[in-house]
Design a protein around this motif. Structure first.
Motif, PDB file in Angstrom:
ATOM      1  N   GLY A  69       0.780  -1.222   0.000  1.00  0.00           N
ATOM      2  CA  GLY A  69       0.000   0.000   0.000  1.00  0.00           C
ATOM      3  C   GLY A  69       0.813   1.274   0.000  1.00  0.00           C
ATOM      4  N   THR A  70       2.144   1.160  -0.132  1.00  0.00           N
ATOM      5  CA  THR A  70       3.012   2.336  -0.188  1.00  0.00           C
ATOM      6  C   THR A  70       3.777   2.336  -1.505  1.00  0.00           C
ATOM      7  N   ASP A  71       4.351   3.490  -1.818  1.00  0.00           N
ATOM      8  CA  ASP A  71       5.227   3.593  -2.990  1.00  0.00           C
ATOM      9  C   ASP A  71       6.683   3.390  -2.618  1.00  0.00           C
ATOM     10  N   ALA A  72       6.954   3.140  -1.357  1.00  0.00           N
ATOM     11  CA  ALA A  72       8.335   2.993  -0.888  1.00  0.00           C
ATOM     12  C   ALA A  72       9.004   1.785  -1.527  1.00  0.00           C
ATOM     13  N   THR A  73      10.242   1.977  -1.948  1.00  0.00           N
ATOM     14  CA  THR A  73      11.003   0.886  -2.557  1.00  0.00           C
ATOM     15  C   THR A  73      12.121   0.376  -1.652  1.00  0.00           C
ATOM     16  N   ASN A  74      12.361   1.068  -0.545  1.00  0.00           N
ATOM     17  CA  ASN A  74      13.427   0.660   0.364  1.00  0.00           C
ATOM     18  C   ASN A  74      13.090   1.149   1.777  1.00  0.00           C
ATOM     19  N   GLU A  75      13.929   0.758   2.730  1.00  0.00           N
ATOM     20  CA  GLU A  75      13.643   1.077   4.133  1.00  0.00           C
ATOM     21  C   GLU A  75      13.713   2.583   4.395  1.00  0.00           C
ATOM     22  N   TYR A  76      14.605   3.259   3.701  1.00  0.00           N
ATOM     23  CA  TYR A  76      14.737   4.710   3.860  1.00  0.00           C
ATOM     24  C   TYR A  76      13.415   5.408   3.522  1.00  0.00           C
ATOM     25  N   GLU A  77      12.829   5.030   2.402  1.00  0.00           N
ATOM     26  CA  GLU A  77      11.570   5.639   1.981  1.00  0.00           C
ATOM     27  C   GLU A  77      10.414   5.197   2.880  1.00  0.00           C
ATOM     28  N   LEU A  78      10.396   3.917   3.245  1.00  0.00           N
ATOM     29  CA  LEU A  78       9.328   3.411   4.095  1.00  0.00           C
ATOM     30  C   LEU A  78       9.332   4.114   5.449  1.00  0.00           C
ATOM     31  N   SER A  79      10.517   4.415   5.960  1.00  0.00           N
ATOM     32  CA  SER A  79      10.628   5.065   7.273  1.00  0.00           C
ATOM     33  C   SER A  79       9.963   6.425   7.297  1.00  0.00           C
ATOM     34  N   GLN A  80       9.765   7.034   6.129  1.00  0.00           N
ATOM     35  CA  GLN A  80       9.219   8.384   6.062  1.00  0.00           C
ATOM     36  C   GLN A  80       7.734   8.412   5.694  1.00  0.00           C
ATOM     37  N   THR A  81       7.127   7.245   5.502  1.00  0.00           N
ATOM     38  CA  THR A  81       5.694   7.204   5.237  1.00  0.00           C
ATOM     39  C   THR A  81       4.932   7.364   6.554  1.00  0.00           C
ATOM     40  N   VAL A  82       3.629   7.579   6.452  1.00  0.00           N
ATOM     41  CA  VAL A  82       2.827   7.921   7.629  1.00  0.00           C
ATOM     42  C   VAL A  82       2.985   6.901   8.758  1.00  0.00           C
ATOM     43  N   ASP A  83       2.848   5.620   8.428  1.00  0.00           N
ATOM     44  CA  ASP A  83       2.961   4.589   9.463  1.00  0.00           C
ATOM     45  C   ASP A  83       4.162   3.679   9.239  1.00  0.00           C
ATOM     46  N   GLY A  84       5.153   4.168   8.475  1.00  0.00           N
ATOM     47  CA  GLY A  84       6.299   3.330   8.121  1.00  0.00           C
ATOM     48  C   GLY A  84       7.095   2.848   9.318  1.00  0.00           C
ATOM     49  N   GLN A  85       7.363   3.734  10.259  1.00  0.00           N
ATOM     50  CA  GLN A  85       8.161   3.325  11.406  1.00  0.00           C
ATOM     51  C   GLN A  85       7.422   2.308  12.268  1.00  0.00           C
ATOM     52  N   ALA A  86       6.106   2.468  12.368  1.00  0.00           N
ATOM     53  CA  ALA A  86       5.320   1.480  13.110  1.00  0.00           C
ATOM     54  C   ALA A  86       5.348   0.126  12.410  1.00  0.00           C
ATOM     55  N   ARG A  87       5.286   0.131  11.077  1.00  0.00           N
ATOM     56  CA  ARG A  87       5.375  -1.119  10.317  1.00  0.00           C
ATOM     57  C   ARG A  87       6.717  -1.805  10.569  1.00  0.00           C
ATOM     58  N   ILE A  88       7.779  -1.007  10.547  1.00  0.00           N
ATOM     59  CA  ILE A  88       9.122  -1.563  10.737  1.00  0.00           C
ATOM     60  C   ILE A  88       9.252  -2.174  12.129  1.00  0.00           C
ATOM     61  N   GLN A  89       8.769  -1.479  13.139  1.00  0.00           N
ATOM     62  CA  GLN A  89       8.843  -2.010  14.500  1.00  0.00           C
ATOM     63  C   GLN A  89       8.025  -3.293  14.633  1.00  0.00           C
ATOM     64  N   GLN A  90       6.857  -3.316  14.024  1.00  0.00           N
ATOM     65  CA  GLN A  90       6.023  -4.525  14.057  1.00  0.00           C
ATOM     66  C   GLN A  90       6.750  -5.688  13.386  1.00  0.00           C
ATOM     67  N   HIS A  91       7.375  -5.422  12.258  1.00  0.00           N
ATOM     68  CA  HIS A  91       8.131  -6.455  11.550  1.00  0.00           C
ATOM     69  C   HIS A  91       9.266  -6.993  12.417  1.00  0.00           C
ATOM     70  N   ARG A  92      10.001  -6.090  13.036  1.00  0.00           N
ATOM     71  CA  ARG A  92      11.133  -6.509  13.864  1.00  0.00           C
ATOM     72  C   ARG A  92      10.692  -7.377  15.035  1.00  0.00           C
ATOM     73  N   GLN A  93       9.527  -7.102  15.558  1.00  0.00           N
ATOM     74  CA  GLN A  93       9.055  -7.822  16.739  1.00  0.00           C
ATOM     75  C   GLN A  93       8.413  -9.171  16.414  1.00  0.00           C
ATOM     76  N   THR A  94       8.098  -9.394  15.131  1.00  0.00           N
ATOM     77  CA  THR A  94       7.346 -10.610  14.794  1.00  0.00           C
ATOM     78  C   THR A  94       8.019 -11.534  13.784  1.00  0.00           C
ATOM     79  N   PHE A  95       8.845 -11.002  12.897  1.00  0.00           N
ATOM     80  CA  PHE A  95       9.357 -11.814  11.785  1.00  0.00           C
ATOM     81  C   PHE A  95      10.338 -12.883  12.261  1.00  0.00           C
TER      82      PHE A  95
END
Length: 312
Positions: free
Chosen positions: A13-39
């Motif tokens: 659901g984002t246009d981000a192609t890498n972690e740098y871009e994802l980190s700057q999306t509205v909920d990107g940092q929350a997504r990253i933290q969720q991934h780190r805690q579950t993957f």
């Protein structure tokens, strides 16, 4: 380190192609933290130990220990992994996969501007050395630490860059060596130029990445014969390199180019690589797991019997 192709759901659901871009999306940092805690959880570490794995190569970014906006520190997860590794009798190679300024043009290299390598600026080299020193000071005495890898796949386009990288490697290795216990390795990438780097890394361990699915020659091949011949050739080269310094295959997989790849051919390619002497101290499959099955997913390949009787 996140790569979209490996965990597409994190980017959905984002246009981000890498972690740098994802980190700057509205909920990107929350997504990253969720991934780190579950993957990756304790069950994964237990599974790896039971499968016969002894060494984990962990790709981390320059923001690993401290927030580097827009990036979030991953220190809690690294602390956890190091302790889990010790609990399950595993060792860890901490690999600086993304450096300040980006050391290559790939989406994992630490910059949203993936077409512009700025690592060769002196300030970025100095920052990288300090980050590696911080990692060494934090984990150097941890019983699970097997080694520290200075940089993942730095891009070298000119003779000047190659000598710059060699000089930086030499100076940084001396700095880290004075801080690390003697048994902990310092690992140096071969930059996909092993013939030049072999014999020039001192007492460091040389990291070669063995793939047969990216080059033009490999992609033009239409049969497994070519890939077996290339494997035999490179095995001989690795034997020669291993006489000049310690050697590891820091990344390899069963993946083949689209024109050859199938479940059966990639199984055969995996078996061929396991059967041919690698002449190395360690080999590490890329990657442990992805969201999709296939040759890039070690756990999936293992479950299909591709590694039976090979990890004892």
């Amino acid at each position: 380190m996140l790569e979209r192709w490996m965990t597409p759901s994190v980017f959905a659901g984002t246009d981000a192609t890498n972690e740098y871009e994802l980190s700057q999306t509205v909920d990107g940092q929350a997504r990253i933290q969720q991934h780190r805690q579950t993957f990756i959880q304790e069950a994964d570490i237990k599974w790896l130990a039971q499968a016969g794995i002894r060494l984990l190569r962990l790709p981390i970014g320059y923001w690993a220990l401290d927030d580097q906006p827009p990036y979030l520190s991953a220190k809690p997860q690294i602390d956890w992994l190091m302790d889990m590794a010790r609990q399950y009798d595993l060792q860890v190679l901490l690999d600086l996969h993304a450096a300040p300024g980006a050391q290559n043009t790939s989406d994992h290299s630490g910059s949203g501007n993936t077409g512009n390598v700025q690592w060769y600026r002196r300030t970025n080299q100095q920052k990288t050395t300090q980050i590696l020193l911080d990692i060494t000071n934090e984990y150097g005495e941890h019983p699970a630490l097997w080694g520290v890898e200075l940089l993942n796949e730095p891009l070298v386009n000119t003779r000047r860059e190659r000598w710059q990288l060699w000089w930086w490697t030499r100076q940084t290795s001396r700095t880290l060596r004075s801080k690390l216990p003697p048994h902990v390795r310092i690992v140096t990438s071969d930059c996909y130029q092993p013939a030049w780097w072999s014999g020039r890394v001192g007492s460091n361990t040389l990291d070669i990445h063995h793939y047969q699915c990216f080059s033009d020659t490999d992609n033009q091949a239409t049969s497994l014969t070519h890939h077996r011949q290339m494997l035999d050739q490179r095995s001989g080269e690795y034997r020669n390199y291993s006489r000049q310094q310690p050697l590891i295959i820091g990344e390899w997989s069963a993946a083949l180019p689209p024109g050859v790849a199938s479940d059966s051919t990639e199984y055969y390619h995996c078996q061929s690589q396991l059967a041919v002497p690698a002449n190395v101290d360690a080999w590490l499959y890329w990657s442990y797991k992805t969201e999709s099955p296939g040759a890039w997913n070690f756990r999936d390949c293992y479950s299909k019997g591709w590694f039976d009787n090979m990890l004892s």
